[in-house]
Scaffold this motif. Sequence first.
Motif, short mmCIF file in Angstrom:
data_model
loop_
_atom_site.label_atom_id
_atom_site.label_comp_id
_atom_site.label_asym_id
_atom_site.label_seq_id
_atom_site.Cartn_x
_atom_site.Cartn_y
_atom_site.Cartn_z
N GLN A 172 -44.41 -22.45 -40.05
CA GLN A 172 -43.13 -23.11 -40.26
C GLN A 172 -42.42 -23.26 -38.93
O GLN A 172 -42.73 -22.55 -37.97
CB GLN A 172 -42.26 -22.30 -41.23
CG GLN A 172 -42.04 -20.86 -40.82
CD GLN A 172 -41.29 -20.08 -41.87
OE1 GLN A 172 -40.07 -19.95 -41.79
NE2 GLN A 172 -42.00 -19.56 -42.86
N PRO A 173 -41.47 -24.18 -38.84
CA PRO A 173 -40.73 -24.36 -37.57
C PRO A 173 -39.94 -23.11 -37.23
O PRO A 173 -39.50 -22.37 -38.10
CB PRO A 173 -39.81 -25.55 -37.86
CG PRO A 173 -40.41 -26.25 -39.03
CD PRO A 173 -41.08 -25.18 -39.85
N ILE A 174 -39.76 -22.88 -35.94
CA ILE A 174 -38.88 -21.81 -35.48
C ILE A 174 -37.45 -22.29 -35.65
O ILE A 174 -37.08 -23.35 -35.14
CB ILE A 174 -39.15 -21.47 -34.00
CG1 ILE A 174 -40.59 -21.00 -33.81
CG2 ILE A 174 -38.18 -20.41 -33.49
CD1 ILE A 174 -41.00 -20.87 -32.36
N PRO A 175 -36.60 -21.56 -36.38
CA PRO A 175 -35.23 -22.03 -36.61
C PRO A 175 -34.47 -22.22 -35.30
O PRO A 175 -34.58 -21.41 -34.37
CB PRO A 175 -34.60 -20.91 -37.44
CG PRO A 175 -35.75 -20.20 -38.07
CD PRO A 175 -36.88 -20.30 -37.07
N ALA A 176 -33.71 -23.28 -35.23
CA ALA A 176 -32.93 -23.56 -34.02
C ALA A 176 -31.96 -22.42 -33.70
O ALA A 176 -31.65 -22.16 -32.54
CB ALA A 176 -32.17 -24.88 -34.17
N THR A 177 -31.50 -21.73 -34.74
CA THR A 177 -30.55 -20.63 -34.52
C THR A 177 -31.19 -19.47 -33.77
O THR A 177 -30.48 -18.66 -33.15
CB THR A 177 -30.01 -20.11 -35.87
OG1 THR A 177 -31.12 -19.76 -36.71
CG2 THR A 177 -29.16 -21.16 -36.55
N GLU A 178 -32.53 -19.37 -33.82
CA GLU A 178 -33.22 -18.30 -33.10
C GLU A 178 -33.54 -18.69 -31.66
O GLU A 178 -34.03 -17.87 -30.90
CB GLU A 178 -34.49 -17.90 -33.84
CG GLU A 178 -34.23 -17.14 -35.12
CD GLU A 178 -35.41 -16.30 -35.53
OE1 GLU A 178 -35.29 -15.06 -35.49
OE2 GLU A 178 -36.44 -16.87 -35.88
N ILE A 179 -33.29 -19.94 -31.34
CA ILE A 179 -33.46 -20.38 -29.95
C ILE A 179 -32.10 -20.48 -29.27
O ILE A 179 -31.92 -20.02 -28.14
CB ILE A 179 -34.18 -21.75 -29.90
CG1 ILE A 179 -35.55 -21.63 -30.56
CG2 ILE A 179 -34.31 -22.23 -28.46
CD1 ILE A 179 -36.28 -22.95 -30.70
N THR A 194 -39.67 -15.64 -25.24
CA THR A 194 -38.86 -14.47 -24.87
C THR A 194 -37.43 -14.62 -25.38
O THR A 194 -36.81 -13.66 -25.85
CB THR A 194 -38.86 -14.29 -23.34
OG1 THR A 194 -40.22 -14.15 -22.89
CG2 THR A 194 -38.08 -13.06 -22.93
N GLN A 195 -36.90 -15.85 -25.30
CA GLN A 195 -35.56 -16.11 -25.82
C GLN A 195 -35.50 -15.87 -27.32
O GLN A 195 -34.58 -15.22 -27.83
CB GLN A 195 -35.17 -17.56 -25.50
CG GLN A 195 -33.91 -18.06 -26.16
CD GLN A 195 -32.64 -17.59 -25.45
OE1 GLN A 195 -32.71 -16.85 -24.47
NE2 GLN A 195 -31.49 -18.01 -25.96
N VAL A 196 -36.49 -16.39 -28.06
CA VAL A 196 -36.51 -16.26 -29.52
C VAL A 196 -36.59 -14.79 -29.93
O VAL A 196 -35.82 -14.30 -30.76
CB VAL A 196 -37.70 -17.05 -30.11
CG1 VAL A 196 -37.91 -16.69 -31.58
CG2 VAL A 196 -37.46 -18.54 -29.96
N LEU A 197 -37.54 -14.06 -29.35
CA LEU A 197 -37.74 -12.67 -29.74
C LEU A 197 -36.57 -11.79 -29.27
O LEU A 197 -36.22 -10.83 -29.94
CB LEU A 197 -39.06 -12.15 -29.18
CG LEU A 197 -40.31 -12.83 -29.76
CD1 LEU A 197 -41.57 -12.34 -29.05
CD2 LEU A 197 -40.41 -12.58 -31.26
#
Length: 422
Positions: free
Chosen positions: A27-34, A115-118
């Motif tokens: 699934q796409p990585i949510p924009a809120t997690e970026i 790294t930003q997402v995690l």
Amino acid sequence: MDAAAADDDKKRRDKELDALRRKPALQPIPATEIGSFRLTPWQVLHTLGRSIALARRGAGRGLAEHWGSLKYSQALIGEPSAYMGLSAEGRETADYYKALQSSELGTGLALSVATQVLGRRYPHHFVSIIPADTALRAGWALTSRDKGHRSGYRYRPRFFAEVWRPGEPSRVFPIESKGNHSNAAASHDQLASASAHVEAVHVGAWNETPSLLFSTELPLEGPLTVHGLQALGKDGWLSDSAGSGNRDLDQQVEELNIYPGILPPSEEPEPGFHVQPQHYAWFRHVLARTFAAGLTAFAGDGDATVQYLTKRQGQRHFTGFAHAATGSVQDARQELLGVPFVGTDHVFRLNRTRVEAFSGVAEDLFTHLEAGRVQQYRDEVYARRDAWPHASWNSHWGGPVSVHPDGSVLAMRKLREHDRQA
């Protein structure tokens, strides 16, 4: 991406090849997690350089691999209010080295996003990026040159992200990154391929290992785009379990010969690599020491790097003879943004201009790594993870600077006249 994967499977059937096993339920990585974050070209080069410090490619024998990132010093361009894209030089280079440039710049950009997402997902943890091939070689034979039960499976992720904090189980995310100078359709094909690479490593239960997949689109005109997908899973945790035992991270890692294959429930093994509960503590040990090896290699210290690697992981690449212009020696010191660093330097030309680059690690942290004190390094770098300077330019140094939370630094400047005369 699903359509691209189905098309690839059809082509494989037409050639009488088995369909690839791919990571399900992407699934796409949510924009809120970026979120929104700024990235400079030299921060991308820093991330790329750290990622390839243990690459074992070419005649550099490991110690000077990270300087390869500097060939992209003028490939990216952007303004504080604009998206990043290829410069005129980057577009010209792409005409001759498309696959290499898009792959390597894609790596730097994808790992920055990962790294930003995690980091946003686990705000009280530290995120370490480790080359997967180097880590896996501590337990499995990957090629015919490696001693042990060879897997014969060429699909595997490029990197692992270990999300950790002292005294707690860490979590592992396989990461695959690719890049192209084409369009979104090419990225869909690359993501379909990447889904087979991340599926090749399971940590814990069958099909419960979370993963990240990236394809970076670097068009000749317009802004670059990082396409990202994720697989959610409940496992990937390297927890202490019965038989795993406690580990002293300051001790050397024993090299294992784990029989390759992933064990699904009540079925025959699938090709790949499976980290099971009895190996959790061992694999966490491997990841910590492989990460330390990448840092000491980035600082140019071969002797310090050797202690962290097994023979199959490439000890010999950091000892002995190196060809002319491929060596790297830890004998330089610089104070950058108020922090003393030790490391190695390199002088090269950008067109007619002599440029000096410095890569290293904060001096106090490097002292721990040089002495083999991995646990103390991790404790201190975790405590300081939010305290590093964020400035991207150092006036006293006279050029751009990138500092990572792991204590590493990459800095560049025009070679000063008195340095040339000396």
